[in-house]
Design an enzyme around this catalytic site. Structure first.
Site, PDB file in Angstrom:
ATOM      1  CD  GLU A   1     130.549  89.000  71.823  1.00  0.00           C
ATOM      2  OE1 GLU A   1     130.633  90.111  71.671  1.00  0.00           O
ATOM      3  OE2 GLU A   1     129.405  88.503  72.273  1.00  0.00           O
TER       4      GLU A   1
ATOM      5  CD  GLU B   1     108.294  82.076  64.349  1.00  0.00           C
ATOM      6  OE1 GLU B   1     107.520  81.440  63.689  1.00  0.00           O
ATOM      7  OE2 GLU B   1     108.273  81.780  65.508  1.00  0.00           O
TER       8      GLU B   1
END
Length: 297
Positions: free
Chosen positions: A115, A84
């Site tokens: 992860e 963004e």
């Protein structure tokens, strides 16, 4: 934390023990009550968040980068915030980046096991440099991939920030700035996409917005550096901002914005200081790309 103890994010919330048996009205109220505390948890972490903003702004001003590193929801929120920044602040796409365990595939689907690898996280930040900030995000505070990324960042001289939703005692770290937003048990036990995810989004919103405000990409509360040529909505917003700043009609502001090649800041200087485009750009460059400072001079 002892290996046998659950992190707070995995504990059960008493109010939601019978979640599947509650009426929808009552279940909604359980969520509502749980979420009430998220803002307070972020507020309590204010000193560390402010310190992180100062650190990131200083490194970006020196030409460095902000590199988010996370897994699952935490990683996706980092990538979202980074993506963004270019349309909002017209920043270089490489200035704020999101790195996620499992790579791009993990943005839309789970990449199980990624992860858990300290080594893969370590490898993912091989390009970190001394001017960069690596911002690790791990709601549980214990994600090996994230700690591997932070370790590599330290080795390469980058500054480090760590954001977790558990206490330091529950999951220690060695980051330069450690942000702990203590959101507590989730309505759905262990689902940190809920309160922890909301808190993470709130923190990242503050970080990039206030960093770019300090870097001159915000004037007042306006997105003065938005990419007006990205789409019609942003062009209209740019016209309105320019009209408000200069007092021009929107038609006149539209014409001026075209003369300024879609950039609001030089357009405002052209009108308010009677400058040509090249002179307006030079004035901004001489004042750290800050419209406020250029106008004040």
């Amino acid at each position: 934390m002892s290996p046998g103890l659950l992190p707070p994010s995995e504990a059960e919330l008493e109010a939601s023990r019978e979640l599947d048996a509650l009426s929808l009205d009552d279940a909604f109220d359980v969520f509502d009550a749980a979420d009430e505390g998220v803002n307070a948890a972020v507020r309590a972490a204010k000193p560390a968040i402010v310190k992180a903003i100062e650190l990131v702004a200083e490194r970006l001003a020196r030409g460095g980068r902000l590199l988010y590193a996370g897994a699952g929801t935490s990683g996706r929120l980092g990538v979202l915030d980074a993506s963004e920044c270019p349309p909002t602040f017209q920043s270089d796409p490489t200035q704020v980046e999101g790195r996620i365990a499992g790579g791009p595939e993990a943005l839309t689907s789970a990449v199980e096991g990624s992860e858990d690898s300290f080594e893969l996280g370590h490898a993912a930040l091989a390009d970190a440099g001394p001017c960069d900030v690596v911002f690790g995000i791990a709601a549980s505070g214990r994600t090996p991939w994230v700690h591997g990324a932070l370790e590599r960042a330290r080795e390469r001289g980058a500054a480090t920030v760590f954001l977790a939703c558990v206490s330091f005692e529950a999951a220690p770290d060695r980051a330069d700035v450690s942000i702990r937003v203590l959101t507590g048990p989730e309505v759905l036990a262990g689902s940190t996409r809920l309160k922890a995810g909301t808190a993470t989004k709130l923190v990242l919103n503050r970080v990039t917005t206030l960093v770019f405000a300090r870097l001159g990409r915000v004037h007042g509360n306006r997105m003065i550096d938005l990419d007006t040529r990205a789409n019609a909505k942003l062009w209209r917003r740019g016209v309105r901002i320019l009209s408000d700043l200069t007092g021009l009609s929107e038609d006149a502001a539209d014409t001026l914005l075209r003369r300024a090649e879609g950039r609001v800041k030089p357009a405002a200087l052209m009108q308010l200081r009677g400058l040509a485009l090249a002179a307006a750009r030079s004035s901004l460059a001489a004042h750290g790309d800050s419209l406020r400072h250029a106008l004040g001079s």
